[in-house]
Design a protein around this motif. Structure first.
Motif, PDB file in Angstrom:
ATOM      1  N   MET A  99       0.165   5.788   4.821  1.00 33.94           N
ATOM      2  CA  MET A  99      -0.260   4.665   4.050  1.00 33.94           C
ATOM      3  C   MET A  99       0.910   3.759   3.661  1.00 33.94           C
ATOM      4  N   ARG A 100       1.987   4.351   3.244  1.00 35.85           N
ATOM      5  CA  ARG A 100       3.126   3.552   2.805  1.00 35.85           C
ATOM      6  C   ARG A 100       3.753   2.779   3.949  1.00 35.85           C
TER       7      ARG A 100
ATOM      8  N   VAL B 267       1.784  -0.376   4.330  1.00 37.10           N
ATOM      9  CA  VAL B 267       2.107  -1.304   3.246  1.00 37.10           C
ATOM     10  C   VAL B 267       3.445  -1.979   3.529  1.00 37.10           C
TER      11      VAL B 267
ATOM     12  N   VAL C 187       4.001  -5.967   4.090  1.00 40.38           N
ATOM     13  CA  VAL C 187       4.927  -6.756   3.267  1.00 40.38           C
ATOM     14  C   VAL C 187       5.914  -7.520   4.152  1.00 40.38           C
TER      15      VAL C 187
ATOM     16  N   TRP D 119      -1.582 -10.045   5.176  1.00 35.85           N
ATOM     17  CA  TRP D 119      -2.458  -9.910   4.017  1.00 35.85           C
ATOM     18  C   TRP D 119      -3.639  -9.004   4.334  1.00 35.85           C
TER      19      TRP D 119
ATOM     20  N   LEU E 100      -2.409  -5.461   4.454  1.00 38.89           N
ATOM     21  CA  LEU E 100      -2.146  -5.004   3.084  1.00 38.89           C
ATOM     22  C   LEU E 100      -3.440  -4.630   2.365  1.00 38.89           C
ATOM     23  N   ARG E 101      -4.477  -5.423   2.524  1.00 41.74           N
ATOM     24  CA  ARG E 101      -5.762  -5.103   1.903  1.00 41.74           C
ATOM     25  C   ARG E 101      -6.329  -3.794   2.453  1.00 41.74           C
TER      26      ARG E 101
ATOM     27  N   ALA F  77      -4.576  -1.316   3.849  1.00 44.91           N
ATOM     28  CA  ALA F  77      -3.697  -0.194   3.499  1.00 44.91           C
ATOM     29  C   ALA F  77      -3.868   0.240   2.043  1.00 44.91           C
ATOM     30  N   ARG F  78      -4.303  -0.653   1.180  1.00 46.35           N
ATOM     31  CA  ARG F  78      -4.464  -0.294  -0.230  1.00 46.35           C
ATOM     32  C   ARG F  78      -5.778   0.397  -0.520  1.00 46.35           C
ATOM     33  N   ARG F  79      -6.643   0.546   0.451  1.00 44.16           N
ATOM     34  CA  ARG F  79      -7.935   1.212   0.220  1.00 44.16           C
ATOM     35  C   ARG F  79      -7.763   2.693   0.085  1.00 44.16           C
TER      36      ARG F  79
END
Length: 85
Positions: free
Chosen positions: A1-2, A5, A9, A77, A80-81, A83-85
């Motif tokens: 996951m990181r 992200v 970025v 973007w 990122l959306r 990956a944050r789930r």
């Protein structure tokens, strides 16, 4: 996951850099009076019309940087959306 992200970025930051650089190039073309908005002509893209080996002209540079930066920022973007789930 990181990892996703971090990739997102980098994509967003790179896209923002390209957008700012393209905007600065467009501004300098406007100050010099060489801005051209007819995208489908060779005069827009090429530095020397008829000799593609000479590279892109100033109008081609700002257009590709703005368009590429916008695409990179949007893709970053979206990643990122996700990956944050």
């Amino acid at each position: 996951m990181r990892l996703f992200v971090a990739i997102a970025v980098v994509l967003v930051a790179g896209g923002v850099f390209l957008i700012v650089d393209g905007g600065l190039r467009l501004h300098s073309c406007m100050e010099l009076g060489i801005v051209n908005y007819s995208f489908w002509t060779p005069e827009f893209w090429l530095a020397v019309v008829g000799d593609a080996r000479q590279g892109l002209g100033p109008n081609g540079h700002w257009f590709l940087r703005l368009a590429g930066g916008l695409v990179a920022a949007i893709v970053g973007w979206i990643v990122l959306r996700i990956a944050r789930r």
